[in-house]
Design a protein around this motif. Structure first.
Motif, short mmCIF file in Angstrom:
data_model
loop_
_atom_site.label_atom_id
_atom_site.label_comp_id
_atom_site.label_asym_id
_atom_site.label_seq_id
_atom_site.Cartn_x
_atom_site.Cartn_y
_atom_site.Cartn_z
N ALA A 1 0.83 -1.20 0.00
CA ALA A 1 0.00 0.00 0.00
C ALA A 1 0.87 1.26 0.00
O ALA A 1 2.06 1.22 0.29
CB ALA A 1 -0.92 0.00 1.22
N THR B 1 -4.55 6.40 2.69
CA THR B 1 -3.84 5.20 2.21
C THR B 1 -4.61 4.66 1.01
O THR B 1 -5.83 4.69 0.98
CB THR B 1 -3.80 4.12 3.32
OG1 THR B 1 -2.96 4.59 4.37
CG2 THR B 1 -3.26 2.80 2.80
N SER C 1 -4.23 1.16 -1.85
CA SER C 1 -3.47 -0.07 -2.08
C SER C 1 -3.44 -0.40 -3.56
O SER C 1 -4.21 0.13 -4.35
CB SER C 1 -4.07 -1.23 -1.29
OG SER C 1 -5.27 -1.64 -1.89
#
Length: 179
Positions: free
Chosen positions: A109, A128, A130
């Motif tokens: 990620a 975040t 991924s």
């Protein structure tokens, strides 16, 4: 950089590339004094992992860093990488090498980390994304310096990519109260 994104950085044969084994305490974001050439560790990968709630056993790599226009904050894009539980582990379909997790493993990620400059306080994760859904790219500072703007796609549906503003937690000294 070539370890985390093919085609970037200098090509170094795999057996000669150093690999991080965990969120290293002695590696991270360095500042270089351009007059003296002296480098100083601003924030370690270990400190980043702790502040962002990441597993300290995951290797972290710095992708890029950017100052906001006001030069009061630094954005540090950090990439975490899944690791095999033992050297003999084999992952279905393989990854970069047969002993590596596949590219779409959830531990692979990208994390946008923001901190105050110059003392690296108020360290926190803003967003975040991924590789499992290819849902984000190109984070940068908004002009006012208190939001990170980036392309983002929601992972559960296939909506078109959108430009999203992710607010940054204010610093303690950003208090505008005139009490």
């Amino acid at each position: 950089m070539g370890l985390t994104q093919r085609g970037y950085g200098v090509h170094v044969p795999g057996e000669q590339r150093p690999r991080n084994r965990r969120a290293e305490p002695g590696d991270g974001l360095y500042l270089t004094d351009l007059e003296t050439g002296r480098c100083t560790l601003m924030v370690s990968f270990e400190a980043v992992a702790k502040a962002a709630g990441l597993d300290l056993r995951l290797p972290l790599y710095g992708f890029h860093a950017k100052f906001n226009r006001q030069q009061t904050k630094v954005m540090f894009v950090v990439r975490s990488r899944a690791v095999a539980s033992s050297p003999s582990s084999r992952w279905p379909l393989g990854g970069w090498a047969s002993s590596q997790p596949p590219r779409d493993h959830p531990d692979n990620a990208n994390h946008v980390i923001v901190m105050d400059f110059p003392n690296a306080t108020n360290l926190h994760r803003v967003v975040t994304w991924s590789y499992s859904h290819r849902g984000g790219s190109h984070p940068t500072w908004a002009p006012q310096g208190d939001e990170v703007v980036m392309n983002l796609q929601h992972p559960t549906n296939k909506d078109p990519w959108r430009v999203v503003a992710c607010p940054v937690r204010p610093s303690d000294d950003d208090d505008d109260d005139d009490d």
